[in-house]
Design a protein around this motif. Structure first.
Motif, PDB file in Angstrom:
ATOM      1  N   ARG A 222      52.204  15.102  31.767  1.00 27.72           N
ATOM      2  CA  ARG A 222      53.315  15.784  31.082  1.00 27.72           C
ATOM      3  C   ARG A 222      53.479  15.370  29.622  1.00 27.72           C
ATOM      4  NH1 ARG A 222      58.176  14.779  35.250  1.00 27.72           N
ATOM      5  NH2 ARG A 222      57.153  12.737  35.286  1.00 27.72           N
ATOM      6  N   ASP A 223      52.618  14.469  29.158  1.00 27.71           N
ATOM      7  CA  ASP A 223      52.784  13.951  27.799  1.00 27.71           C
ATOM      8  C   ASP A 223      51.608  14.341  26.917  1.00 27.71           C
ATOM      9  OD1 ASP A 223      54.143  12.599  25.818  1.00 27.71           O
ATOM     10  OD2 ASP A 223      53.148  10.692  26.247  1.00 27.71           O
ATOM     11  N   ALA A 224      51.116  15.561  27.084  1.00 33.36           N
ATOM     12  CA  ALA A 224      49.951  16.008  26.314  1.00 33.36           C
ATOM     13  C   ALA A 224      50.331  16.299  24.869  1.00 33.36           C
ATOM     14  CB  ALA A 224      49.355  17.251  26.956  1.00 33.36           C
ATOM     15  N   PRO A 225      49.543  15.814  23.913  1.00 33.53           N
ATOM     16  CA  PRO A 225      49.790  16.168  22.508  1.00 33.53           C
ATOM     17  C   PRO A 225      49.462  17.639  22.269  1.00 33.53           C
ATOM     18  CG  PRO A 225      47.766  14.884  22.719  1.00 33.53           C
ATOM     19  CD  PRO A 225      48.396  14.899  24.064  1.00 33.53           C
ATOM     20  N   GLU A 226      50.113  18.230  21.289  1.00 35.20           N
ATOM     21  CA  GLU A 226      49.862  19.642  20.986  1.00 35.20           C
ATOM     22  C   GLU A 226      48.417  19.847  20.531  1.00 35.20           C
ATOM     23  OE1 GLU A 226      52.656  20.944  18.099  1.00 35.20           O
ATOM     24  OE2 GLU A 226      54.418  20.314  19.268  1.00 35.20           O
ATOM     25  N   GLU A 227      47.912  18.916  19.777  1.00 31.93           N
ATOM     26  CA  GLU A 227      46.568  19.020  19.198  1.00 31.93           C
ATOM     27  C   GLU A 227      46.083  17.599  18.949  1.00 31.93           C
ATOM     28  OE1 GLU A 227      44.848  21.768  15.669  1.00 31.93           O
ATOM     29  OE2 GLU A 227      46.451  20.405  15.050  1.00 31.93           O
ATOM     30  N   TYR A 228      44.843  17.314  19.353  1.00 34.59           N
ATOM     31  CA  TYR A 228      44.410  15.927  19.184  1.00 34.59           C
ATOM     32  C   TYR A 228      42.918  15.818  18.902  1.00 34.59           C
ATOM     33  CZ  TYR A 228      42.770  16.009  24.090  1.00 34.59           C
ATOM     34  OH  TYR A 228      42.126  16.311  25.257  1.00 34.59           O
ATOM     35  N   LEU A 229      42.575  14.702  18.269  1.00 36.66           N
ATOM     36  CA  LEU A 229      41.194  14.278  18.084  1.00 36.66           C
ATOM     37  C   LEU A 229      40.977  13.074  18.998  1.00 36.66           C
ATOM     38  CD1 LEU A 229      42.644  14.725  15.028  1.00 36.66           C
ATOM     39  CD2 LEU A 229      40.240  14.712  14.369  1.00 36.66           C
ATOM     40  N   ILE A 230      39.734  12.861  19.421  1.00 37.47           N
ATOM     41  CA  ILE A 230      39.458  11.769  20.341  1.00 37.47           C
ATOM     42  C   ILE A 230      38.430  10.814  19.737  1.00 37.47           C
ATOM     43  CG2 ILE A 230      37.665  13.137  21.521  1.00 37.47           C
ATOM     44  CD1 ILE A 230      39.910  10.452  23.153  1.00 37.47           C
ATOM     45  N   GLY A 231      38.643   9.531  19.986  1.00 34.75           N
ATOM     46  CA  GLY A 231      37.655   8.501  19.666  1.00 34.75           C
ATOM     47  C   GLY A 231      37.534   7.582  20.866  1.00 34.75           C
ATOM     48  N   VAL A 232      36.317   7.283  21.277  1.00 35.70           N
ATOM     49  CA  VAL A 232      36.086   6.411  22.425  1.00 35.70           C
ATOM     50  C   VAL A 232      35.000   5.406  22.048  1.00 35.70           C
ATOM     51  CG1 VAL A 232      35.426   6.253  24.855  1.00 35.70           C
ATOM     52  CG2 VAL A 232      36.669   8.266  24.023  1.00 35.70           C
ATOM     53  N   ASP A 233      35.354   4.148  22.014  1.00 32.40           N
ATOM     54  CA  ASP A 233      34.411   3.104  21.598  1.00 32.40           C
ATOM     55  C   ASP A 233      34.803   1.790  22.244  1.00 32.40           C
ATOM     56  OD1 ASP A 233      33.338   4.485  18.757  1.00 32.40           O
ATOM     57  OD2 ASP A 233      35.469   4.815  19.149  1.00 32.40           O
ATOM     58  N   ARG A 234      33.804   0.976  22.590  1.00 30.10           N
ATOM     59  CA  ARG A 234      34.132  -0.422  22.879  1.00 30.10           C
ATOM     60  C   ARG A 234      34.725  -1.021  21.611  1.00 30.10           C
ATOM     61  NH1 ARG A 234      30.579  -3.550  22.855  1.00 30.10           N
ATOM     62  NH2 ARG A 234      28.886  -2.277  22.066  1.00 30.10           N
ATOM     63  N   LEU A 235      35.640  -1.948  21.764  1.00 24.49           N
ATOM     64  CA  LEU A 235      36.274  -2.554  20.599  1.00 24.49           C
ATOM     65  C   LEU A 235      35.271  -3.476  19.923  1.00 24.49           C
ATOM     66  CD1 LEU A 235      38.800  -2.760  18.933  1.00 24.49           C
ATOM     67  CD2 LEU A 235      39.569  -4.622  20.393  1.00 24.49           C
ATOM     68  N   ASP A 236      34.594  -2.955  18.914  1.00 32.70           N
ATOM     69  CA  ASP A 236      33.506  -3.669  18.262  1.00 32.70           C
ATOM     70  C   ASP A 236      33.529  -3.371  16.767  1.00 32.70           C
ATOM     71  OD1 ASP A 236      30.553  -4.908  19.280  1.00 32.70           O
ATOM     72  OD2 ASP A 236      30.545  -3.993  17.301  1.00 32.70           O
ATOM     73  N   TYR A 237      33.197  -4.382  15.982  1.00 38.26           N
ATOM     74  CA  TYR A 237      33.238  -4.210  14.520  1.00 38.26           C
ATOM     75  C   TYR A 237      32.178  -3.245  14.015  1.00 38.26           C
ATOM     76  CZ  TYR A 237      29.823  -7.994  15.210  1.00 38.26           C
ATOM     77  OH  TYR A 237      28.786  -8.772  15.666  1.00 38.26           O
ATOM     78  N   SER A 238      31.182  -2.908  14.833  1.00 35.87           N
ATOM     79  CA  SER A 238      30.138  -1.974  14.402  1.00 35.87           C
ATOM     80  C   SER A 238      30.597  -0.521  14.481  1.00 35.87           C
ATOM     81  CB  SER A 238      28.877  -2.165  15.255  1.00 35.87           C
ATOM     82  OG  SER A 238      29.105  -1.750  16.592  1.00 35.87           O
ATOM     83  N   LYS A 239      31.739  -0.242  15.098  1.00 33.98           N
ATOM     84  CA  LYS A 239      32.148   1.134  15.356  1.00 33.98           C
ATOM     85  C   LYS A 239      32.946   1.769  14.220  1.00 33.98           C
ATOM     86  CE  LYS A 239      30.271   1.016  19.437  1.00 33.98           C
ATOM     87  NZ  LYS A 239      29.031   1.790  19.722  1.00 33.98           N
ATOM     88  N   GLY A 240      33.266   1.023  13.198  1.00 34.71           N
ATOM     89  CA  GLY A 240      33.967   1.597  12.049  1.00 34.71           C
ATOM     90  C   GLY A 240      35.385   2.046  12.347  1.00 34.71           C
ATOM     91  N   LEU A 241      36.062   1.361  13.250  1.00 30.67           N
ATOM     92  CA  LEU A 241      37.399   1.806  13.667  1.00 30.67           C
ATOM     93  C   LEU A 241      38.465   1.659  12.586  1.00 30.67           C
ATOM     94  CD1 LEU A 241      37.422   0.588  17.384  1.00 30.67           C
ATOM     95  CD2 LEU A 241      36.905   2.850  16.479  1.00 30.67           C
TER      96      LEU A 241
END
Length: 451
Positions: A222-241
Motif C-alpha cells: 500500500r506504500d507504492a511511490p507514484e514513480e521511482y528509479l531503482i538501484g540494487v547493489d551490495r554496499l560496496d565502495y566500487s558501486k558509486g553509491l
C-alpha cells in the motif's frame, strides 16, 4: 545456477569454504550428495581475518577495483593467502582423479593452480575471474608483483568478463620478459601454456522474466511511490553509491517540473562489515541520504528510500518491472548482473530505461542503455531526466536491443562455452607436436567437473 547446471549435467564435485570457522584441516568434509557431491574446507578464525577479509578483500578486491589507496599490505595477509591456497591444493589433490577437470572461481584462489602443479597435478584447470582484471600499474602495488603472472599461467584457460579485461591481462604478459605469444593465440610462460578469453556471464533470463510477471500485487503493497528509479547493489565502495545519491539530488534541484516527485529506491545489503572501508561507506551513505531527504522531502513523499538489507528475489524482480529507470553507477565492475536483471524484468510494450556506467562490464554489450560517466554527477543527473521523459518508442527500441544482448549471454550458455573451451586446451606440460598448428586436441566431453 550455471555451476549447478554444469555439475548436474556432467557430474562432478563442488568444493567451497564452510560458513563457520573451525580447526585447520587438510580433509574435505562432505556437506551434500544430491544432485552432486558438495565438499567444504574449513577456515580458522585467523584465516578468515587474514586470508578472506585481509588479502582477498583488503588487498586484491580494492586493487582490482582501481582503489589502490585502500590496499592494506599487512604481511600476515599475504602469508595467510598463500598458506590457505596451498592447504586447499593438498586437500584437492587427495581426491582428484586422472580425468577430472577443475574449474576455479575468483580472486580468492589466484594461486591455487600453481599450488596444485607443485604437487604434480597435470589435469586441465580453468579459472574464471568475476571481478575486473587489475591494470599493469595497479599490479605493481602487490608485495610480489612478478608472482601474479605465474599464478595465472599455471591454469590452462583463464576467463574474464569482458574483452577489456582480457586485453589488460594480455598487457601484463606482454610486459613480462618470461612470456611469449604463440601463433595460435596462447601465451607461453616459462614451461606453461595458457589461453585467455572473454566469457561474459549472464542470468537465467527466462526464469527471471517469469518472476517479474508473477503477482499483480504491488511489491510495495500500500506504500507504492507514484514513480521511482531503482538501484540494487551490495554496499560496496566500487558501486558509486555516493555519486548516485548526489546526482539524484542534483536532478531534484534542476528538474523543470517541481511537482514531479520521483523516488529513488536503493537496496544495498551489507557485506564485509568487519572491513573499515565498508563501515565508512555505510556511514557516508546514511549521512547523504539523510541530508537529501531533509532538504527535499514532503509530508507525503520521501525522495530516497534507502534499504540496508536484502530483498527476496521474486519480489525484487517485480520491483524492477515497475521502475521507470534503473541506476547502475559502478566505478569499476566485472559485469554487474543487476543491469541484465533489470532488462529481463521489463514489460516489452512499456519498458523502463537502464542508466548504466560505462565502467561496468555489462556496458560492452548493453550499448543501447543510457551510458554515463559514474564520476560525473551532472552526467548522471542529465541521464535521469532523459530516462524519465523518454518517449515510449525510444524506450522500446533501446529495450529490444538490450534484451537481445541479455539473451545472447544467458548464464547456461556462459558455462557451456567456458567448459567447451577448457576441454579443448592441452593438458599441462603436454606440448603440441607442431606449435604452429591452429587446432587444439580434444578431450572427452564427459570428463567429470570439479568446481
Amino acid at each position: 545456477m550455471a555451476l549447478h547446471d554444469a555439475l548436474a549435467e556432467r557430474g562432478g564435485v563442488w568444493i567451497g569454504a564452510g560458513p563457520e570457522p573451525g580447526e585447520a584441516s587438510e580433509a574435505l568434509e562432505v556437506i551434500g550428495r544430491d544432485p552432486y557431491v558438495r565438499l567444504a574446507f574449513t577456515l580458522t578464525e585467523t584465516e578468515q581475518h587474514d586470508y578472506y577479509l585481509g588479502f582477498s578483500n583488503s588487498v586484491l578486491w580494492p586493487l582490482c577495483h582501481r582503489r589502490g589507496d585502500l590496499v592494506d599490505l599487512d604481511p600476515d595477509f599475504e602469508a595467510a593467502y598463500r598458506a590457505v591456497n596451498a592447504r586447499l591444493a593438498r586437500a584437492i589433490a587427495k581426491v582428484l582423479e586422472a580425468d577430472d577437470v577443475l574449474w576455479v572461481h575468483d580472486y580468492h584462489l589466484f594461486p591455487l593452480a600453481q599450488a596444485l602443479r607443485r604437487l604434480g597435478v597435470t589435469n586441465r584447470i580453468g579459472f574464471f575471474l568475476h571481478i575486473p582484471f587489475p591494470t599493469l600499474t595497479d599490479l605493481a602495488v602487490l608485495p610480489k608483483p612478478s608472482d601474479f603472472a605465474r599464478w595465472l599461467a599455471s591454469y590452462n584457460l583463464v576467463g574474464f568478463q569482458t574483452r577489456a579485461d582480457t586485453a589488460r591481462c594480455l598487457e601484463m604478459f606482454r610486459a613480462d620478459p618470461r612470456a611469449e605469444f604463440m601463433t595460435d593465440g596462447t601465451v607461453k610462460f616459462e614451461d606453461k601454456i595458457v589461453r585467455l578469453g572473454a566469457f561474459p556471464i549472464g542470468i537465467d533470463t527466462e526464469t527471471f522474466a517469469r518472476d517479474a510477471e508473477g503477482s499483480e500485487e504491488s511489491p510495495f503493497r500500500r506504500d507504492a511511490p507514484e514513480e521511482y528509479l531503482i538501484g540494487v547493489d551490495r554496499l560496496d565502495y566500487s558501486k558509486g553509491l555516493p555519486n548516485r545519491f548526489n546526482a539524484f539530488a542534483r536532478y531534484l534541484e534542476e528538474r523543470t517540473d517541481p511537482e514531479r516527485r520521483p523516488c529513488l529506491v536503493q537496496i544495498a545489503p551489507p557485506t564485509r562489515e568487519a572491513v573499515q572501508a565498508y563501515q565508512d561507506i555505510r556511514r557516508e551513505l546514511e549521512e547523504i541520504s539523510g541530508h537529501i531527504n531533509g532538504a527535499y522531502a514532503e509530508l507525503d513523499w520521501t525522495p530516497i528510500r534507502y534499504i540496508h538489507r536484502a530483498v527476496d528475489r521474486s519480489r525484487l524482480a517485480r520491483i524492477y518491472r515497475h521502475a521507470r529507470a534503473c541506476l547502475v553507477t559502478s566505478l569499476a565492475d566485472g559485469m554487474n548482473l543487476v543491469a541484465k536483471e533489470y532488462v529481463a524484468a521489463q514489460q516489452p510494450d512499456d519498458p523502463g530505461v537502464l542508466i548504466l556506467s560505462r565502467f561496468a562490464g555489462a556496458a560492452e554489450d548493453l550499448t543501447d542503455a543510457l551510458l554515463v560517466n559514474p564520476y560525473d554527477e551532472a552526467d548522471i543527473a542529465r541521464a535521469i531526466a532523459v530516462a524519465l521523459d523518454m518517449p515510449l518508442e525510444e524506450r522500446v527500441d533501446r529495450y529490444e536491443s538490450c534484451i537481445q544482448a541479455v539473451r545472447d549471454t544467458d548464464v547456461r550458455r556462459w558455462s557451456k562455452q567456458f567448459l567447451a573451451g577448457l576441454d579443448r586446451t592441452l593438458p599441462s606440460f603436454e606440448w603440441p607436436k607442431d606449435e604452429f598448428s591452429a587446432g587444439w586436441p580434444l578431450s572427452a566431453p564427459d570428463d567429470p567437473l570439479i568446481a
